[in-house]
Design a protein around this motif. Structure first.
Motif, PDB file in Angstrom:
ATOM      1  N   PRO A  56       0.786  -1.159  -0.050  1.00 49.80           N
ATOM      2  CA  PRO A  56       0.163   0.091  -0.106  1.00 49.80           C
ATOM      3  C   PRO A  56       1.016   1.412  -0.039  1.00 49.80           C
ATOM      4  O   PRO A  56       2.040   1.450   0.592  1.00 49.80           O
ATOM      5  CB  PRO A  56      -0.737   0.060   1.438  1.00 49.80           C
ATOM      6  CG  PRO A  56      -0.527  -1.418   1.743  1.00 49.80           C
ATOM      7  CD  PRO A  56       0.614  -2.011   1.206  1.00 49.80           C
ATOM      8  N   GLU A  57       0.429   2.306  -0.623  1.00 51.65           N
ATOM      9  CA  GLU A  57       0.978   3.530  -0.768  1.00 51.65           C
ATOM     10  C   GLU A  57       0.223   4.763  -0.160  1.00 51.65           C
ATOM     11  O   GLU A  57      -1.043   4.651  -0.647  1.00 51.65           O
ATOM     12  CB  GLU A  57       1.677   3.935  -1.978  1.00 51.65           C
ATOM     13  CG  GLU A  57       0.707   4.148  -3.224  1.00 51.65           C
ATOM     14  CD  GLU A  57       1.188   4.542  -4.640  1.00 51.65           C
ATOM     15  OE1 GLU A  57       2.536   5.060  -4.670  1.00 51.65           O
ATOM     16  OE2 GLU A  57       0.836   4.344  -5.640  1.00 51.65           O
ATOM     17  N   THR A  58       0.875   5.786   0.033  1.00 50.52           N
ATOM     18  CA  THR A  58       0.163   6.906   0.420  1.00 50.52           C
ATOM     19  C   THR A  58       0.197   7.719  -0.857  1.00 50.52           C
ATOM     20  O   THR A  58       1.333   7.771  -1.612  1.00 50.52           O
ATOM     21  CB  THR A  58       0.674   7.814   1.699  1.00 50.52           C
ATOM     22  OG1 THR A  58       2.118   8.039   1.275  1.00 50.52           O
ATOM     23  CG2 THR A  58       0.889   6.995   2.869  1.00 50.52           C
ATOM     24  N   PRO A  59      -0.729   8.438  -1.129  1.00 50.95           N
ATOM     25  CA  PRO A  59      -0.883   9.327  -2.424  1.00 50.95           C
ATOM     26  C   PRO A  59       0.361  10.304  -2.285  1.00 50.95           C
ATOM     27  O   PRO A  59       0.882  11.015  -1.084  1.00 50.95           O
ATOM     28  CB  PRO A  59      -2.215  10.073  -2.317  1.00 50.95           C
ATOM     29  CG  PRO A  59      -3.119   9.337  -1.505  1.00 50.95           C
ATOM     30  CD  PRO A  59      -2.143   8.608  -0.509  1.00 50.95           C
ATOM     31  N   ARG A  60       0.883  10.703  -3.372  1.00 48.29           N
ATOM     32  CA  ARG A  60       1.966  11.842  -3.555  1.00 48.29           C
ATOM     33  C   ARG A  60       1.519  12.930  -4.361  1.00 48.29           C
ATOM     34  O   ARG A  60       0.766  12.832  -5.406  1.00 48.29           O
ATOM     35  CB  ARG A  60       3.456  11.261  -3.854  1.00 48.29           C
ATOM     36  CG  ARG A  60       3.402  10.841  -5.264  1.00 48.29           C
ATOM     37  CD  ARG A  60       4.534  10.487  -5.771  1.00 48.29           C
ATOM     38  NE  ARG A  60       4.821  10.352  -7.273  1.00 48.29           N
ATOM     39  CZ  ARG A  60       5.420   9.515  -7.743  1.00 48.29           C
ATOM     40  NH1 ARG A  60       6.490   8.625  -7.195  1.00 48.29           N
ATOM     41  NH2 ARG A  60       5.545   9.491  -9.198  1.00 48.29           N
ATOM     42  N   THR A  61       2.175  14.021  -4.132  1.00 52.79           N
ATOM     43  CA  THR A  61       1.824  15.329  -5.160  1.00 52.79           C
ATOM     44  C   THR A  61       2.993  15.580  -5.879  1.00 52.79           C
ATOM     45  O   THR A  61       4.123  15.600  -5.558  1.00 52.79           O
ATOM     46  CB  THR A  61       1.606  16.446  -4.017  1.00 52.79           C
ATOM     47  OG1 THR A  61       0.329  16.048  -2.925  1.00 52.79           O
ATOM     48  CG2 THR A  61       1.201  17.717  -5.061  1.00 52.79           C
ATOM     49  N   GLY A  62       2.553  15.550  -7.285  1.00 55.89           N
ATOM     50  CA  GLY A  62       3.592  15.783  -8.334  1.00 55.89           C
ATOM     51  C   GLY A  62       3.431  17.323  -9.004  1.00 55.89           C
ATOM     52  O   GLY A  62       2.740  17.995  -8.158  1.00 55.89           O
ATOM     53  N   VAL A  63       3.732  17.212 -10.234  1.00 54.84           N
ATOM     54  CA  VAL A  63       3.916  18.461 -11.121  1.00 54.84           C
ATOM     55  C   VAL A  63       2.508  18.824 -11.321  1.00 54.84           C
ATOM     56  O   VAL A  63       2.095  20.162 -11.481  1.00 54.84           O
ATOM     57  CB  VAL A  63       4.816  18.449 -12.208  1.00 54.84           C
ATOM     58  CG1 VAL A  63       6.229  18.151 -11.946  1.00 54.84           C
ATOM     59  CG2 VAL A  63       4.381  17.239 -13.215  1.00 54.84           C
TER      60      VAL A  63
END
Length: 90
Positions: free
Chosen positions: A32-39
């Motif tokens: 499972p991953e946590t969401p990340r913020t990209g460009v």
């Protein structure tokens, strides 16, 4: 496959999509991953980035077909570069 008038390339395309969906489902369950913020400035997960990649690749292929015409395999190279960029920076 004759009952649907499918060609082998069409069948392979849908098999690859199904395999990607299964693979990403297994990855989401196991890791499972946590969401990340990209460009783009929005939170994305692996599944979101896969969707963005598939949608963008469809547009790349349509634009390639409309502007260049033949030699569609070269569009695959552009799509792979696009996919790497999406998974890296989005």
């Amino acid at each position: 496959m004759a009952w649907m008038a499918w060609t082998w390339p069409t069948a392979i395309f849908f098999m690859v999509i199904a395999t990607l969906l299964i693979t990403f489902t297994v990855l989401a369950i196991r890791y499972p991953e946590t969401p990340r913020t990209g460009v783009l400035g929005i939170e994305t997960t692996r599944g979101d980035r896969l969707f963005i990649t598939l949608l963008g690749s469809a547009f790349i292929n349509l634009a390639w077909l409309g502007l260049v015409g033949a030699h569609q395999p070269y569009a695959l190279i552009v799509c792979l570069i696009y996919a790497a960029a999406v998974f890296r920076w989005v």
